[in-house]
Design a protein around this motif. Structure first.
Motif: not given
Length: 139
Positions: A16-20, A51-52, A60-62, A115-118
């Protein structure tokens, strides 16, 4: 021209994804660099950086679901398996999600869109302690 670098530890809990994004913004702020370039490198071959969108968790789930389709955890599909059935698919997923990002620094902040996150993207089934090198170069 100045430089600043930090090693960011990132704990993952499995695939999965961890936002930093906040950590990255803090590194840039602490650097005192107003205009330049931020480079991020994850020091692993079974996790990635991307970046998404960070607004809707369904994104993130998709993305996690689609990566599983592109590189399934079926050991019969791969030769490499000495580190577990999820290792080779993790290497493939890493190719798809990058290990390095370059982000412009403007006005002392990463120049990300609204709406972008790393994110660190964990591709292994079990969690791990990952390391991201953050390097800021500029004035």
């Amino acid at each position: 021209m100045r430089q600043h670098h930090v090693l960011l530890p990132v704990e993952t809990r499995g695939t999965g994804f961890v936002e930093i994004t906040r950590d990255v913004a803090r590194v840039v702020r602490d650097s005192g660099i107003a205009t330049g370039l931020l480079t991020l490198l994850i020091r692993h071959t079974s996790a990635g950086l991307t970046i998404t969108e960070n607004a809707d968790p369904d994104v993130l789930a998709d993305l996690t679901d689609r990566l599983a389709v592109l590189a399934p955890r079926d050991p019969s599909l791969y030769r490499h398996g000495m580190e577990g059935a999820d290792d080779m698919p993790a290497h493939i997923r890493t190719l798809l999600t990058n290990v390095q990002l370059s982000i412009p620094v403007l006005d002392g902040r990463p120049a990300l869109g609204t709406w972008q996150g790393v994110f660190v993207v964990e591709h292994r089934a079990r969690g791990s302690r990952r390391q991201v090198v953050a390097h800021v170069l500029g004035d």
